[in-house]
Design a protein around this motif. Structure first.
Motif, PDB file in Angstrom:
ATOM      1  N   VAL A   1       0.919 -33.031   2.869  1.00 23.70           N
ATOM      2  CA  VAL A   1       0.861 -32.220   1.500  1.00 23.70           C
ATOM      3  C   VAL A   1       2.446 -31.932   0.975  1.00 23.70           C
ATOM      4  CG1 VAL A   1      -0.044 -30.186   0.251  1.00 23.70           C
ATOM      5  CG2 VAL A   1      -1.552 -31.405   2.077  1.00 23.70           C
ATOM      6  N   ASP A   2       3.060 -31.366   1.784  1.00 27.97           N
ATOM      7  CA  ASP A   2       4.305 -30.992   1.291  1.00 27.97           C
ATOM      8  C   ASP A   2       4.927 -32.157   0.790  1.00 27.97           C
ATOM      9  OD1 ASP A   2       4.333 -28.095   1.920  1.00 27.97           O
ATOM     10  OD2 ASP A   2       5.301 -28.239   3.841  1.00 27.97           O
ATOM     11  N   ALA A   3       4.986 -33.557   1.453  1.00 29.36           N
ATOM     12  CA  ALA A   3       5.771 -34.539   1.006  1.00 29.36           C
ATOM     13  C   ALA A   3       5.098 -34.838  -0.247  1.00 29.36           C
ATOM     14  CB  ALA A   3       5.544 -35.516   2.231  1.00 29.36           C
TER      15      ALA A   3
ATOM     16  N   GLU B   1      -3.197 -22.387  -0.775  1.00 27.24           N
ATOM     17  CA  GLU B   1      -4.680 -22.581  -0.031  1.00 27.24           C
ATOM     18  C   GLU B   1      -4.702 -23.227   1.063  1.00 27.24           C
ATOM     19  OE1 GLU B   1      -8.836 -21.537  -0.062  1.00 27.24           O
ATOM     20  OE2 GLU B   1      -7.025 -20.354  -0.703  1.00 27.24           O
ATOM     21  N   LEU B   2      -4.473 -24.649   0.865  1.00 28.78           N
ATOM     22  CA  LEU B   2      -4.701 -25.492   2.204  1.00 28.78           C
ATOM     23  C   LEU B   2      -4.076 -25.261   3.371  1.00 28.78           C
ATOM     24  CD1 LEU B   2      -4.203 -29.001   0.111  1.00 28.78           C
ATOM     25  CD2 LEU B   2      -6.429 -27.957   1.107  1.00 28.78           C
ATOM     26  N   THR B   3      -2.788 -24.447   3.115  1.00 29.34           N
ATOM     27  CA  THR B   3      -2.143 -23.955   4.252  1.00 29.34           C
ATOM     28  C   THR B   3      -2.979 -22.841   4.921  1.00 29.34           C
ATOM     29  OG1 THR B   3       0.123 -24.695   3.613  1.00 29.34           O
ATOM     30  CG2 THR B   3      -0.092 -23.058   5.176  1.00 29.34           C
ATOM     31  N   ARG B   4      -3.387 -22.025   4.023  1.00 31.53           N
ATOM     32  CA  ARG B   4      -4.181 -20.896   4.447  1.00 31.53           C
ATOM     33  C   ARG B   4      -5.553 -21.367   5.199  1.00 31.53           C
ATOM     34  NH1 ARG B   4      -8.875 -18.582   3.589  1.00 31.53           N
ATOM     35  NH2 ARG B   4      -9.340 -19.836   1.948  1.00 31.53           N
ATOM     36  N   ARG B   5      -6.115 -22.339   4.550  1.00 31.93           N
ATOM     37  CA  ARG B   5      -7.341 -22.863   5.202  1.00 31.93           C
ATOM     38  C   ARG B   5      -7.019 -23.509   6.656  1.00 31.93           C
ATOM     39  NH1 ARG B   5     -10.515 -26.385   0.463  1.00 31.93           N
ATOM     40  NH2 ARG B   5     -10.784 -24.277  -0.958  1.00 31.93           N
ATOM     41  N   ALA B   6      -5.823 -24.039   6.653  1.00 31.24           N
ATOM     42  CA  ALA B   6      -5.332 -24.684   8.262  1.00 31.24           C
ATOM     43  C   ALA B   6      -5.087 -23.696   8.956  1.00 31.24           C
ATOM     44  CB  ALA B   6      -4.362 -25.835   7.723  1.00 31.24           C
ATOM     45  N   GLY B   7      -5.048 -22.396   8.629  1.00 35.15           N
ATOM     46  CA  GLY B   7      -4.807 -21.436   9.759  1.00 35.15           C
ATOM     47  C   GLY B   7      -3.257 -21.021   9.888  1.00 35.15           C
ATOM     48  N   GLY B   8      -2.588 -21.362   8.774  1.00 34.89           N
ATOM     49  CA  GLY B   8      -1.089 -20.984   8.571  1.00 34.89           C
ATOM     50  C   GLY B   8      -0.334 -22.434   8.957  1.00 34.89           C
ATOM     51  N   TYR B   9      -1.036 -23.260   9.344  1.00 31.96           N
ATOM     52  CA  TYR B   9      -0.263 -24.625   9.798  1.00 31.96           C
ATOM     53  C   TYR B   9       0.265 -25.372   8.400  1.00 31.96           C
ATOM     54  CZ  TYR B   9       0.361 -29.395  11.474  1.00 31.96           C
ATOM     55  OH  TYR B   9       1.010 -30.700  11.493  1.00 31.96           O
ATOM     56  N   VAL B  10       1.379 -25.609   8.533  1.00 34.48           N
ATOM     57  CA  VAL B  10       2.053 -26.375   7.038  1.00 34.48           C
ATOM     58  C   VAL B  10       1.624 -27.930   7.550  1.00 34.48           C
ATOM     59  CG1 VAL B  10       3.945 -26.699   5.883  1.00 34.48           C
ATOM     60  CG2 VAL B  10       3.694 -24.503   6.988  1.00 34.48           C
TER      61      VAL B  10
ATOM     62  N   LEU C   1      -7.995 -32.236  -3.222  1.00 37.81           N
ATOM     63  CA  LEU C   1      -6.930 -32.751  -2.571  1.00 37.81           C
ATOM     64  C   LEU C   1      -7.309 -33.044  -1.197  1.00 37.81           C
ATOM     65  CD1 LEU C   1      -3.829 -30.762  -4.029  1.00 37.81           C
ATOM     66  CD2 LEU C   1      -4.697 -33.040  -4.629  1.00 37.81           C
ATOM     67  N   GLN C   2      -7.951 -32.189  -0.392  1.00 35.35           N
ATOM     68  CA  GLN C   2      -8.456 -32.392   1.010  1.00 35.35           C
ATOM     69  C   GLN C   2      -9.578 -33.667   1.162  1.00 35.35           C
ATOM     70  OE1 GLN C   2      -7.563 -30.609   3.225  1.00 35.35           O
ATOM     71  NE2 GLN C   2      -8.469 -31.922   4.732  1.00 35.35           N
ATOM     72  N   ALA C   3     -10.320 -33.817   0.042  1.00 37.30           N
ATOM     73  CA  ALA C   3     -11.055 -34.919   0.186  1.00 37.30           C
ATOM     74  C   ALA C   3     -10.143 -36.215  -0.155  1.00 37.30           C
ATOM     75  CB  ALA C   3     -12.044 -35.006  -0.865  1.00 37.30           C
ATOM     76  N   LEU C   4      -9.101 -36.353  -1.194  1.00 45.07           N
ATOM     77  CA  LEU C   4      -8.177 -37.553  -1.156  1.00 45.07           C
ATOM     78  C   LEU C   4      -7.384 -37.766   0.222  1.00 45.07           C
ATOM     79  CD1 LEU C   4      -6.793 -36.885  -4.861  1.00 45.07           C
ATOM     80  CD2 LEU C   4      -8.369 -38.643  -4.066  1.00 45.07           C
ATOM     81  N   ARG C   5      -7.007 -36.664   0.820  1.00 45.38           N
ATOM     82  CA  ARG C   5      -6.069 -36.770   2.120  1.00 45.38           C
ATOM     83  C   ARG C   5      -7.029 -37.255   3.120  1.00 45.38           C
ATOM     84  NH1 ARG C   5      -4.450 -31.383   5.157  1.00 45.38           N
ATOM     85  NH2 ARG C   5      -3.070 -32.206   6.703  1.00 45.38           N
ATOM     86  N   GLU C   6      -8.269 -37.017   3.185  1.00 47.75           N
ATOM     87  CA  GLU C   6      -9.201 -37.324   4.186  1.00 47.75           C
ATOM     88  C   GLU C   6      -9.442 -39.135   3.955  1.00 47.75           C
ATOM     89  OE1 GLU C   6     -12.735 -34.827   4.249  1.00 47.75           O
ATOM     90  OE2 GLU C   6     -11.581 -33.134   5.207  1.00 47.75           O
ATOM     91  N   LEU C   7      -9.434 -39.385   2.626  1.00 49.58           N
ATOM     92  CA  LEU C   7      -9.740 -40.676   2.505  1.00 49.58           C
ATOM     93  C   LEU C   7      -8.609 -41.490   2.504  1.00 49.58           C
ATOM     94  CD1 LEU C   7     -12.048 -40.367  -0.792  1.00 49.58           C
ATOM     95  CD2 LEU C   7     -12.908 -41.184   1.369  1.00 49.58           C
ATOM     96  N   GLY C   8      -7.194 -40.939   2.533  1.00 47.72           N
ATOM     97  CA  GLY C   8      -6.012 -41.711   2.806  1.00 47.72           C
ATOM     98  C   GLY C   8      -5.325 -41.941   1.360  1.00 47.72           C
ATOM     99  N   THR C   9      -5.839 -41.476   0.349  1.00 48.25           N
ATOM    100  CA  THR C   9      -5.252 -41.817  -0.954  1.00 48.25           C
ATOM    101  C   THR C   9      -4.450 -40.635  -1.765  1.00 48.25           C
ATOM    102  OG1 THR C   9      -7.626 -41.047  -1.793  1.00 48.25           O
ATOM    103  CG2 THR C   9      -7.350 -43.406  -1.396  1.00 48.25           C
ATOM    104  N   LEU C  10      -4.102 -39.594  -1.090  1.00 46.18           N
ATOM    105  CA  LEU C  10      -3.378 -38.508  -1.592  1.00 46.18           C
ATOM    106  C   LEU C  10      -2.384 -38.719  -2.223  1.00 46.18           C
ATOM    107  CD1 LEU C  10      -3.227 -35.451  -2.070  1.00 46.18           C
ATOM    108  CD2 LEU C  10      -1.988 -35.315   0.497  1.00 46.18           C
ATOM    109  N   GLU C  11      -1.574 -39.774  -1.670  1.00 46.74           N
ATOM    110  CA  GLU C  11      -0.311 -40.219  -2.439  1.00 46.74           C
ATOM    111  C   GLU C  11      -0.513 -40.805  -3.676  1.00 46.74           C
ATOM    112  OE1 GLU C  11      -1.355 -42.182   0.504  1.00 46.74           O
ATOM    113  OE2 GLU C  11      -0.643 -40.208   1.549  1.00 46.74           O
TER     114      GLU C  11
END
Length: 178
Positions: free
Chosen positions: A173-175, A160-169, A136-146
């Protein structure tokens, strides 16, 4: 009976250096029980009684030394010798100790196997979550997460993604997950 010097030299044997498997806690009491069971294999009630007396002697000696007074392994060995003595005293005459026929040992082995299977399943699930988070992180970086379809269990991936981002929501990804 001739005693060995130092006292108790016959009951407790030093452990060979061993590295615990990853995630395996070192339990001196468990080690003591296993040592006793290995030594007791094939012993009859009189041999176990002699070993029990040696263990009691060791315990008395250890109680006189501050650094040995809280020895979990020694207490566990003594308790195991006592248990084996009771087990063989209640058995038919001539019975020898066999860990494969010991219900307590078999129950412990079954519990250990179940715990190992649970740990293995947890590790597999954590690896699956990490791989999906990477995807999902790779798709997000490519702009194709949607364009990706959410899967069952993606809530854990979001965590897990939130944990990796240091607690930043992460709003995107939520949307996507909603």
């Amino acid at each position: 009976m001739t005693r060995m010097w130092p006292p108790g030299g016959g009951t407790r044997r030093p452990l060979a250096p061993r590295v615990a498997a990853s995630g395996e806690p070192v339990d001196p009491a468990r080690i003591g029980q296993r040592v006793v069971r290995r030594r007791a294999k094939g012993m009859d009630v009189s041999a176990v009684a002699a070993a029990l007396e040696e263990a009691r002697f060791d315990a008395r000696q250890d109680s006189r030394h501050e650094h040995l007074a809280d020895d979990d392994r020694g207490r566990a060995e003594l308790a195991e010798w006592e248990r084996l003595h009771q087990l063989l005293a209640a058995a038919a005459p001539g019975t020898v100790y066999d860990p494969d026929a010991d219900d307590v040992v078999q129950a412990e082995l079954a519990a250990e196997a179940a715990a190992a299977a649970t740990r293995e399943a947890e590790l597999r699930e954590a690896a699956r979550i990490a791989a999906r988070a990477d995807e999902l992180q790779a798709l997000r970086e490519l702009g194709t997460l949607e364009q990706a379809e959410p899967r069952e269990g993606d809530e854990a991936v979001r965590d897990e993604l939130t944990r990796r981002a240091g607690g930043y929501v992460q709003g995107d990804v939520d949307a996507w997950l909603a």
